[in-house]
Design a protein around this motif. Sequence first.
Motif, PDB file in Angstrom:
ATOM      1  N   LEU A  99      49.199  33.798 -30.096  1.00 52.94           N
ATOM      2  CA  LEU A  99      50.264  32.899 -30.539  1.00 52.94           C
ATOM      3  C   LEU A  99      49.783  31.454 -30.593  1.00 52.94           C
ATOM      4  O   LEU A  99      50.009  30.753 -31.582  1.00 52.94           O
TER       5      LEU A  99
ATOM      6  N   LYS B  38      53.037  36.223 -33.935  1.00 55.07           N
ATOM      7  CA  LYS B  38      53.732  36.851 -32.815  1.00 55.07           C
ATOM      8  C   LYS B  38      53.271  38.295 -32.686  1.00 55.07           C
ATOM      9  O   LYS B  38      53.189  39.018 -33.670  1.00 55.07           O
TER      10      LYS B  38
ATOM     11  N   ALA C 129      55.383  38.078 -27.555  1.00 55.82           N
ATOM     12  CA  ALA C 129      55.513  36.636 -27.731  1.00 55.82           C
ATOM     13  C   ALA C 129      56.993  36.253 -27.674  1.00 55.82           C
ATOM     14  O   ALA C 129      57.348  35.208 -27.140  1.00 55.82           O
ATOM     15  N   GLU C 130      57.840  37.118 -28.207  1.00 55.26           N
ATOM     16  CA  GLU C 130      59.293  36.930 -28.133  1.00 55.26           C
ATOM     17  C   GLU C 130      59.803  37.822 -26.999  1.00 55.26           C
ATOM     18  O   GLU C 130      59.950  39.028 -27.155  1.00 55.26           O
ATOM     19  N   LYS C 131      60.030  37.227 -25.849  1.00 58.17           N
ATOM     20  CA  LYS C 131      60.325  37.972 -24.620  1.00 58.17           C
ATOM     21  C   LYS C 131      61.528  38.898 -24.753  1.00 58.17           C
ATOM     22  O   LYS C 131      61.600  39.922 -24.082  1.00 58.17           O
ATOM     23  N   GLU C 132      62.476  38.580 -25.635  1.00 55.95           N
ATOM     24  CA  GLU C 132      63.656  39.431 -25.786  1.00 55.95           C
ATOM     25  C   GLU C 132      63.321  40.815 -26.351  1.00 55.95           C
ATOM     26  O   GLU C 132      64.119  41.739 -26.277  1.00 55.95           O
ATOM     27  N   ARG C 133      62.122  40.978 -26.891  1.00 57.36           N
ATOM     28  CA  ARG C 133      61.704  42.282 -27.424  1.00 57.36           C
ATOM     29  C   ARG C 133      61.223  43.239 -26.329  1.00 57.36           C
ATOM     30  O   ARG C 133      61.143  44.445 -26.548  1.00 57.36           O
TER      31      ARG C 133
ATOM     32  N   ARG D 143      59.046  44.316 -37.173  1.00 58.08           N
ATOM     33  CA  ARG D 143      58.719  43.214 -38.086  1.00 58.08           C
ATOM     34  C   ARG D 143      57.590  43.631 -39.015  1.00 58.08           C
ATOM     35  O   ARG D 143      56.754  44.474 -38.660  1.00 58.08           O
TER      36      ARG D 143
END
Length: 161
Positions: A16, A22, A36-40, A74
Amino acid sequence: MKVSAGLVDKVIDFVLAETGLKAIVCDTTGTVIAAAEKERIGSVHSGACRILFDGSSEVVITPEEEIASGGVVRVGVNLPIVYEEKIVGTFGIAGEPDLVRSVARISSGLIRDALDAEKKNRHIAEQAAILQKEKACADAVIDSIPGMLYLYDAQGRLVRW
């Protein structure tokens, strides 16, 4: 060898920081363990599952699949993380597949190298513990010998007394 979040977070953060791309890493169940997107984290990734359960060597997520998933997956590339001839997880990276494929391959290799280093470090720690126990045993034996004991090395230097 199991892929752990702590081990792969550095690779994801590095990718990142250096590329702006990401990435995610999934375990052998297809569950995102680092992202990289912690909500995933905690979600199951269909691309990872296709690699893990269908035997795919690479999964490319298309724009249509991203739309159909509601953004759960994605556009990008997913690859297996192979260590000691076993798939131990997957690495996925978002972006135009032809552009991100090489980053995914390099990142998967970095994770494999990190797994190898972790295994070697664990082995070194185990060997150090064994040597420490052997030294303690030898010390106990020498300390129990009555009288005076002098121990010299091959060069004639006093080692123990």
